[in-house]
Design a protein around this motif. Structure first.
Motif, PDB file in Angstrom:
ATOM      1  N   VAL A  48       0.885  -1.378   0.089  1.00  0.00           N
ATOM      2  CA  VAL A  48      -0.169   0.039  -0.153  1.00  0.00           C
ATOM      3  C   VAL A  48       0.784   1.210   0.049  1.00  0.00           C
ATOM      4  CG1 VAL A  48      -1.742   1.235   1.266  1.00  0.00           C
ATOM      5  CG2 VAL A  48      -1.896  -1.238   1.230  1.00  0.00           C
ATOM      6  N   ALA A  49       1.780   1.236   1.236  1.00  0.00           N
ATOM      7  CA  ALA A  49       2.564   2.641   0.942  1.00  0.00           C
ATOM      8  C   ALA A  49       3.741   2.359   2.011  1.00  0.00           C
ATOM      9  CB  ALA A  49       1.839   3.628   1.672  1.00  0.00           C
ATOM     10  N   THR A  50       4.904   3.113   1.638  1.00  0.00           N
ATOM     11  CA  THR A  50       6.040   2.876   2.831  1.00  0.00           C
ATOM     12  C   THR A  50       6.685   4.341   2.951  1.00  0.00           C
ATOM     13  OG1 THR A  50       8.076   1.613   3.186  1.00  0.00           O
ATOM     14  CG2 THR A  50       7.636   2.522   0.889  1.00  0.00           C
ATOM     15  N   HIS A  57      10.950  10.332   2.493  1.00  0.00           N
ATOM     16  CA  HIS A  57      10.550   9.580   1.429  1.00  0.00           C
ATOM     17  C   HIS A  57       9.320   8.780   1.425  1.00  0.00           C
ATOM     18  CE1 HIS A  57      14.407  11.002  -0.572  1.00  0.00           C
ATOM     19  NE2 HIS A  57      14.743  10.680   0.434  1.00  0.00           N
ATOM     20  N   THR A  58       8.489   8.783   0.666  1.00  0.00           N
ATOM     21  CA  THR A  58       7.343   7.848   0.544  1.00  0.00           C
ATOM     22  C   THR A  58       7.062   7.177  -0.855  1.00  0.00           C
ATOM     23  OG1 THR A  58       5.702   9.753  -0.078  1.00  0.00           O
ATOM     24  CG2 THR A  58       6.333   9.087   2.479  1.00  0.00           C
ATOM     25  N   ILE A  59       6.502   6.340  -0.868  1.00  0.00           N
ATOM     26  CA  ILE A  59       5.992   5.504  -2.104  1.00  0.00           C
ATOM     27  C   ILE A  59       4.871   4.922  -1.845  1.00  0.00           C
ATOM     28  CG2 ILE A  59       6.701   3.528  -3.709  1.00  0.00           C
ATOM     29  CD1 ILE A  59       9.341   3.860  -2.732  1.00  0.00           C
ATOM     30  N   ILE A  70       0.637   8.407   4.128  1.00  0.00           N
ATOM     31  CA  ILE A  70       1.589   7.795   5.031  1.00  0.00           C
ATOM     32  C   ILE A  70       2.134   8.742   5.701  1.00  0.00           C
ATOM     33  CG2 ILE A  70       3.554   7.019   3.628  1.00  0.00           C
ATOM     34  CD1 ILE A  70       3.717   4.471   5.094  1.00  0.00           C
ATOM     35  N   SER A  71       2.192   8.785   7.016  1.00  0.00           N
ATOM     36  CA  SER A  71       3.229   9.597   7.684  1.00  0.00           C
ATOM     37  C   SER A  71       3.487   9.050   9.233  1.00  0.00           C
ATOM     38  CB  SER A  71       2.244  10.981   8.186  1.00  0.00           C
ATOM     39  OG  SER A  71       1.196  10.621   8.958  1.00  0.00           O
TER      40      SER A  71
END
Length: 121
Positions: A48-50, A57-59, A70-71
Motif C-alpha cells: 500500500v505505502a511505505t 521519502h514515501t512510495i 502515510i506519515s
C-alpha cells in the motif's frame, strides 16, 4: 523484537475516510522503514505505502495514490495511514510492517496483527 499494534479500522461508507495508526515498541523506531500492506479475502497481501526512517521519502501503490497518505511521528513511535475517498475495493485487513530497507516488497522484518477496514457501497 519490535512489536507493532494497528488500530483505527472499522466500517465506513464509500467516499468516507479512516485514519489507521500503528504503535511500535522499542527505542529504535526511527531506524526503521515503515510500511502498510493489505490483504483482501481470496487475494495475496499487497503493498500500500511505505515511508523512510526520516519521513522524507514515501512510495504509494498506484491504486491508492492521491487518496492515501502515510506519515510517521518518531517521537511517538507511531506510523499513520490517512485514507480518504474510500472505495469498496479498499476493503481488506491492513497490516503495518517495519524493516531495514526502503522497499515496496513484503520483505519486512516485523508485522502487526492487522486491523479490518470495510467499505460499504
Amino acid at each position: 523484537q519490535v512489536q507493532l499494534v494497528e488500530s483505527g479500522g472499522g466500517l465506513v461508507q464509500a467516499g468516507g475516510s479512516l485514519r489507521l495508526s500503528c504503535a511500535a515498541s522499542g527505542r529504535t523506531f526511527s531506524t526503521y522503514t515503515m510500511g502498510w500492506f493489505r490483504q483482501a479475502p481470496g487475494k495475496e497481501r499487497e503493498f500500500v505505502a511505505t515511508i523512510s526512517r526520516s519521513g522524507s521519502h514515501t512510495i504509494y501503490a498506484d491504486s491508492v495514490k492521491g487518496r492515501f497518505t502515510i506519515s510517521r511521528d518518531n517521537d511517538k513511535n507511531t506510523v499513520y495511514l490517512q485514507m480518504n475517498s474510500l472505495k469498496p475495493e479498499d476493503t481488506a485487513v491492513y497490516y503495518c510492517a517495519a524493516g531495514r530497507l526502503f522497499t515496496t516488497s513484503n520483505s519486512y522484518n516485523y508485522w502487526g496483527q492487522g486491523t479490518q477496514v470495510t467499505v460499504s457501497s
